[in-house]
Design a protein around this motif. Structure first.
Motif, short mmCIF file in Angstrom:
data_model
loop_
_atom_site.label_atom_id
_atom_site.label_comp_id
_atom_site.label_asym_id
_atom_site.label_seq_id
_atom_site.Cartn_x
_atom_site.Cartn_y
_atom_site.Cartn_z
N GLU A 122 0.84 -1.20 0.00
CA GLU A 122 0.00 0.00 0.00
C GLU A 122 0.87 1.25 0.00
O GLU A 122 1.96 1.22 0.56
N PRO A 123 0.40 2.33 -0.66
CA PRO A 123 -0.88 2.49 -1.33
C PRO A 123 -0.96 1.66 -2.62
O PRO A 123 0.04 1.41 -3.26
N PHE A 124 -2.19 1.23 -2.94
CA PHE A 124 -2.41 0.37 -4.09
C PHE A 124 -3.61 0.86 -4.90
O PHE A 124 -4.39 1.69 -4.43
N LEU A 171 0.29 -7.09 -6.72
CA LEU A 171 0.98 -5.81 -6.84
C LEU A 171 1.03 -5.36 -8.28
O LEU A 171 0.98 -6.18 -9.20
N SER A 172 1.08 -4.05 -8.47
CA SER A 172 1.24 -3.49 -9.81
C SER A 172 2.68 -3.04 -9.98
O SER A 172 3.28 -2.46 -9.08
N ASN A 173 3.23 -3.34 -11.15
CA ASN A 173 4.61 -3.01 -11.46
C ASN A 173 4.73 -2.73 -12.95
O ASN A 173 4.56 -3.65 -13.75
N PRO A 174 4.96 -1.47 -13.34
CA PRO A 174 5.08 -0.24 -12.57
C PRO A 174 3.85 0.05 -11.73
O PRO A 174 2.76 -0.38 -12.06
N GLY A 175 4.08 0.81 -10.67
CA GLY A 175 3.06 0.94 -9.65
C GLY A 175 2.01 2.00 -9.91
O GLY A 175 2.33 3.13 -10.25
N ASN A 176 0.77 1.63 -9.75
CA ASN A 176 -0.35 2.54 -9.64
C ASN A 176 -0.85 2.42 -8.20
O ASN A 176 -1.23 1.32 -7.79
#
Length: 407
Positions: A122-124, A171-176
Motif C-alpha cells: 500500500e498504497p495500491f 501488486l502493480s509493477n510499474p506501480g499505480n
C-alpha cells in the motif's frame, strides 16, 4: 420506497476515491470553472487508428459469441507481444478478459476462498479493495512510504504478516498509484517468499511500457523459478490509450490455473467480439508508437516533478514508471483540500482536481494528507495545473506546517 436489505459484501465496499468527487467537479464546471483533471488515469494520447479501422472492416453478417477463452487471433497476437519481452506463452496459457479488472477478479476468485487473505503493497490501486471485498477476501497491507519512494520493506517485515490463510501477493509493477518500479532485488525477495510459503504472485503489469530514465524493465514472468506461481494481468487500456475498449488478459504458465479460470470465462460467456477485433489490430501497432508515448510521458513526469519539488511542504520522490505520483501535502485532510479546490478556489477561473489517497490504503488513518496525481495532461496544461495547485496549497485554510509522517 421498499426497504431493501443489502449484503454485508456490498456494504463493505467503498466508493471509488478516484470518482467519488466527480459530482463536485461537475458542479464546479457548471459554474464556469475550468477543471484540470489530475485525478484519473485517462490518457489523452490518440488511440492507434488501426483499432477503429479493423472494426469498420468487420464484414460478418452476424456479431456472434466469441469463444470463452478469447478470439484465437487475439490470443496469438498477445503471445507474440510477450515474445518481445522474452516471455513464452502457449495459446492455452492466455485468457482474454473484460479489461484488466475482470482479470484481477478472476485471478483472486480462482486462488482464494472467502476469508482468505492477499498481501498488497500500500498504497495500491483502489479497486483492489473493491475486488477483494466483493468476494470476501481480506487485504493484508504491506505498508510503503513516500519518503522511501514506496519501495518494499524488508523480507522479515513482509513475512511477519503471512498467515495460513495468505494465498497471494498482488501488486502493480510499474506501480499505480505510486509510479514505483520494483528493483530486481525486491522481485527476488518476493520470489523467495512465495516459494517458501506456497503462494502466488498476481502481477498487474498494465503499465509495462511506461518506464523512464533508461531503466530496464523486468517482468515477474521473466523469473523462471516461479514460472508456475506467477499470474500476469494485462490490458490494452493504458498501453494503447484504449481504456474504453475493455480488453484485458491473464497469462500463466500453470495450465491448471488457466483450466480453472476457464470456468469463470465460460460463465460470463465471452468478451465482446468487436472489441477483440480492434484489440488484435492494436497489438500490431509499431514499436515507434510506444516509444513516442514513453518520451511524451517522461517529459510530463519531468514537468510535474520539478514543480512539486518547488512547492514548500510537499514530499515526493521521483516516480520512475506508469503516469502517477503520490504526494504528501501540508494539509489537514486531502479530501477536504480536494473539495475546497473545486468549490472555493480558482486562479482566473481555473482549478485542479486530485484524487485523495486515503482510499488507496488498507491501513486506517494512512494517506489522510496524501493525493495521487496523474500526469495525463499535455505539458502546457500540466504546468498550469501545477501553478494552481501550488497557489491552492498556499491559500488553503487547513494548511499545516509539515505533512504528517508515515507510520
Amino acid at each position: 420506497m421498499l426497504s431493501v436489505r443489502f449484503s454485508d459484501r456490498i456494504n463493505a465496499m467503498q466508493e471509488s476515491p478516484i470518482r467519488k468527487l466527480v459530482p463536485i467537479a461537475n458542479a464546479a464546471k457548471a459554474k464556469g470553472k475550468k477543471v484540470y483533471h489530475l485525478n484519473i488515469g485517462q490518457p489523452d494520447i490518440m488511440t492507434p487508428p488501426s483499432f477503429l479501422k479493423s472494426i469498420r472492416e468487420f464484414d460478418q453478417e452476424v456479431i456472434a459469441y466469441a469463444t470463452s477463452p478469447g478470439d484465437p487471433k487475439l490470443i496469438e497476437a498477445i503471445a507474440a507481444y510477450y515474445e518481445t519481452y522474452d516471455m513464452h506463452f502457449e495459446p492455452d496459457e492466455i485468457l482474454v478478459t473484460n479489461g484488466g479488472s475482470e482479470a484481477l477478479m478472476f485471478a483472486m476468485m480462482a486462488l482464494c476462498d472467502p476469508g482468505d487473505e492477499v498481501m498488497v503493497p500500500e498504497p495500491f490501486y483502489a479497486n483492489y479493495n473493491a475486488f477483494t471485498r466483493a468476494i470476501n477476501v481480506k487485504v493484508v497491507p504491506i505498508t510503503t512510504k513516500a519518503e522511501e519512494g514506496f519501495h518494499l520493506p524488508s523480507e522479515a517485515e513482509i513475512e511477519k504478516n503471512i498467515t495460513e490463510k495468505t494465498r497471494a501477493i498482488v501488486l502493480s509493477n510499474p506501480g499505480n498509484p505510486t509510479g514505483v518500479i520494483y528493483t530486481r532485488d525486491e522481485m527476488d525477495m518476493l520470489s523467495r517468499i512465495v516459494r517458501k510459503h506456497d503462494m502466488t504472485i498476481i502481477a498487474d503489469e498494465v503499465y509495462r511500457e511506461f518506464v523512464y530514465d533508461g531503466l530496464k524493465y523486468t517482468s515477474f514472468g521473466n523469473l523462471p523459478e516461479i514460472a508456475d506461481r506467477v499470474v500476469i494481468v494485462d490490458s490494452v487500456s493504458k498501453r494503447y490509450s484504449a481504456c474504453g475498449a475493455r480488453i484485458g488478459s491473464l497469462a500463466c504458465k500453470n495450465k491448471d490455473f488457466s483450466k480453472q479460470v476457464m470456468k469463470l470465462c465460460q460463465g460470463r460467456l465471452c468478451v465482446p467480439t468487436l472489441e477483440q477485433v480492434g484489440a488484435t489490430a492494436l497489438y500490431g501497432t509499431p514499436s515507434s508508437y510506444l516509444n513516442e508515448v514513453n518520451t511524451e510521458y517522461q517529459e510530463r513526469r519531468n514537468t510535474l516533478y520539478k514543480a512539486l519539488k518547488e512547492m514548500p511542504g510537499v514530499i515526493c520522490e521521483e516516480p520512475k514508471g506508469a503516469f502517477y505520483v503520490v504526494i504528501k501535502m501540508p494539509v489537514d485532510d486531502a479530501e477536504k483540500f480536494a473539495i475546497w479546490m473545486l468549490e472555493n478556489f480558482d486562479v482566473d477561473g481555473e482549478t485542479t482536481m486530485v484524487a485523495p489517497a486515503a482510499g488507496f490504503y488498507a491501513t486506517p488513518g494512512l494517506g489522510k494528507n496524501e493525493a495521487r496525481l496523474a500526469y495525463v495532461l499535455k505539458n502546457e496544461d500540466l504546468a498550469k495545473a501545477m501553478d494552481i495547485l501550488k497557489a491552492g496549497l498556499e491559500a488553503y485554510p487547513g494548511r499545516i506546517e509539515s505533512p504528517i509522517p508515515s507510520a
